[in-house]
Design a protein around this motif. Sequence first.
Motif, PDB file in Angstrom:
ATOM      1  N   GLU A   1       0.866  -1.270  -0.078  1.00  0.00           N
ATOM      2  CA  GLU A   1       0.022   0.118  -0.015  1.00  0.00           C
ATOM      3  C   GLU A   1       0.794   1.177   0.066  1.00  0.00           C
ATOM      4  N   ALA A   2       1.838   1.379   0.728  1.00  0.00           N
ATOM      5  CA  ALA A   2       2.773   2.434   0.895  1.00  0.00           C
ATOM      6  C   ALA A   2       3.270   2.573  -0.637  1.00  0.00           C
ATOM      7  N   PHE A   3       3.958   1.538  -1.058  1.00  0.00           N
ATOM      8  CA  PHE A   3       4.479   1.627  -2.515  1.00  0.00           C
ATOM      9  C   PHE A   3       3.583   2.093  -3.625  1.00  0.00           C
ATOM     10  N   HIS A   4       2.467   1.834  -3.423  1.00  0.00           N
ATOM     11  CA  HIS A   4       1.353   2.142  -4.519  1.00  0.00           C
ATOM     12  C   HIS A   4       1.069   3.636  -4.199  1.00  0.00           C
ATOM     13  N   GLY A   5       1.104   4.175  -2.905  1.00  0.00           N
ATOM     14  CA  GLY A   5       0.852   5.606  -2.857  1.00  0.00           C
ATOM     15  C   GLY A   5       1.981   6.556  -3.257  1.00  0.00           C
ATOM     16  N   ARG A   6       3.162   5.892  -2.878  1.00  0.00           N
ATOM     17  CA  ARG A   6       4.266   6.825  -3.390  1.00  0.00           C
ATOM     18  C   ARG A   6       4.528   6.773  -4.825  1.00  0.00           C
ATOM     19  N   ALA A   7       4.312   5.677  -5.488  1.00  0.00           N
ATOM     20  CA  ALA A   7       4.410   5.471  -6.881  1.00  0.00           C
ATOM     21  C   ALA A   7       3.264   6.509  -7.763  1.00  0.00           C
ATOM     22  N   ALA A   8       2.414   6.583  -7.106  1.00  0.00           N
ATOM     23  CA  ALA A   8       1.273   7.604  -7.621  1.00  0.00           C
ATOM     24  C   ALA A   8       1.617   9.181  -7.499  1.00  0.00           C
ATOM     25  N   ALA A   9       2.239   9.534  -6.322  1.00  0.00           N
ATOM     26  CA  ALA A   9       2.766  10.721  -6.050  1.00  0.00           C
ATOM     27  C   ALA A   9       3.938  10.906  -6.881  1.00  0.00           C
ATOM     28  N   TYR A  10       4.666   9.993  -7.169  1.00  0.00           N
ATOM     29  CA  TYR A  10       6.058  10.393  -7.814  1.00  0.00           C
ATOM     30  C   TYR A  10       5.780  10.525  -9.358  1.00  0.00           C
ATOM     31  N   GLU A  11       4.768   9.443  -9.663  1.00  0.00           N
ATOM     32  CA  GLU A  11       4.441   9.519 -11.216  1.00  0.00           C
ATOM     33  C   GLU A  11       3.848  10.883 -11.733  1.00  0.00           C
ATOM     34  N   SER A  12       2.898  11.126 -10.843  1.00  0.00           N
ATOM     35  CA  SER A  12       2.112  12.560 -11.061  1.00  0.00           C
ATOM     36  C   SER A  12       3.079  13.573 -11.307  1.00  0.00           C
ATOM     37  N   ALA A  13       4.085  13.840 -10.348  1.00  0.00           N
ATOM     38  CA  ALA A  13       5.113  15.021 -10.423  1.00  0.00           C
ATOM     39  C   ALA A  13       6.126  14.695 -11.647  1.00  0.00           C
ATOM     40  N   VAL A  14       6.278  13.286 -11.907  1.00  0.00           N
ATOM     41  CA  VAL A  14       7.368  13.274 -13.035  1.00  0.00           C
ATOM     42  C   VAL A  14       6.479  13.313 -14.251  1.00  0.00           C
ATOM     43  N   ASP A  15       5.297  13.049 -14.733  1.00  0.00           N
ATOM     44  CA  ASP A  15       4.561  13.374 -15.686  1.00  0.00           C
ATOM     45  C   ASP A  15       4.424  14.839 -16.149  1.00  0.00           C
ATOM     46  N   ALA A  16       4.285  15.540 -14.870  1.00  0.00           N
ATOM     47  CA  ALA A  16       4.146  16.946 -14.953  1.00  0.00           C
ATOM     48  C   ALA A  16       5.392  17.866 -15.221  1.00  0.00           C
ATOM     49  N   GLY A  17       6.534  17.051 -14.966  1.00  0.00           N
ATOM     50  CA  GLY A  17       7.864  17.485 -14.817  1.00  0.00           C
ATOM     51  C   GLY A  17       8.164  18.707 -13.838  1.00  0.00           C
ATOM     52  N   ASP A  18       7.212  18.263 -12.758  1.00  0.00           N
ATOM     53  CA  ASP A  18       7.146  19.104 -11.587  1.00  0.00           C
ATOM     54  C   ASP A  18       8.415  18.861 -10.259  1.00  0.00           C
ATOM     55  N   ALA A  19       9.511  19.318 -10.719  1.00  0.00           N
ATOM     56  CA  ALA A  19      10.606  18.832  -9.594  1.00  0.00           C
ATOM     57  C   ALA A  19      10.157  19.498  -8.344  1.00  0.00           C
ATOM     58  N   PRO A  20       9.749  20.494  -7.867  1.00  0.00           N
ATOM     59  CA  PRO A  20       9.317  21.071  -6.827  1.00  0.00           C
ATOM     60  C   PRO A  20       8.250  19.956  -6.120  1.00  0.00           C
ATOM     61  N   ALA A  21       7.211  19.434  -6.859  1.00  0.00           N
ATOM     62  CA  ALA A  21       6.114  18.607  -6.200  1.00  0.00           C
ATOM     63  C   ALA A  21       6.863  17.539  -6.217  1.00  0.00           C
ATOM     64  N   LEU A  22       7.700  16.911  -6.859  1.00  0.00           N
ATOM     65  CA  LEU A  22       8.417  15.583  -6.717  1.00  0.00           C
ATOM     66  C   LEU A  22       9.284  15.686  -5.452  1.00  0.00           C
ATOM     67  N   ALA A  23       9.883  16.747  -5.299  1.00  0.00           N
ATOM     68  CA  ALA A  23      11.064  16.975  -4.050  1.00  0.00           C
ATOM     69  C   ALA A  23       9.980  16.995  -2.840  1.00  0.00           C
ATOM     70  N   GLU A  24       8.820  17.701  -2.956  1.00  0.00           N
ATOM     71  CA  GLU A  24       7.976  17.649  -1.617  1.00  0.00           C
ATOM     72  C   GLU A  24       7.577  16.150  -1.498  1.00  0.00           C
ATOM     73  N   ALA A  25       7.111  15.185  -2.330  1.00  0.00           N
ATOM     74  CA  ALA A  25       6.520  14.172  -2.249  1.00  0.00           C
ATOM     75  C   ALA A  25       7.936  13.082  -1.657  1.00  0.00           C
TER      76      ALA A  25
END
Length: 176
Positions: free
Chosen positions: A106-130
């Motif tokens: 469950e932890a992996f899925h939550g993290r993967a979703a947060a990381y994927e969303s930020a990576v897809d957007a190319g949003d380094a600050p959002a990825l850094a926050e996650a």
Amino acid sequence: MGLLGLFARKPHERAGFELYGAAVAAARQPRFFAELGVPDTLDGRFDLVSLHVALLIRRLRRDPDPAGPKLAQAVFDAMFADMDVNLREMGVGDLVVGKRVKRMWEAFHGRAAAYESAVDAGDAPALAEALARNIWRGEAPPPGAAGQLARHALAVAEALVPQPMAALKRGQAVFA
């Protein structure tokens, strides 16, 4: 199905374990712990492995080759088979292992979703926050560490894209 069918390997099982091993090797770079202050704990190591596996699975799922999603599943299966074995080797009792693995899943899925969303957007600050929230688990990361790790993750995601599916099917992946 005959008796031998029970012992047959899944088509992408070996490649899944090889790719998972490459992600683990990428996650174990000493600089993550020494320079970025990632906690060198079971949780810290799990979070770095999760990051690299999530980026790899993202790459595989997006490939137009129909084997991509199957290979992504094989990597996921390899990761959680390894987590199960590691927990048992650490002495976690049989009755508790399943529950612990489920929480990790469950932890992996939550993290993967947060990381994927930020990576897809190319949003380094959002990825850094996650990453800061998950890897340092509420503790303040060293100054600039989350941003450096986010830039690393974006570079890995970019480096995985052009890697040929033929190599990935053989279990070969190069992480930036």
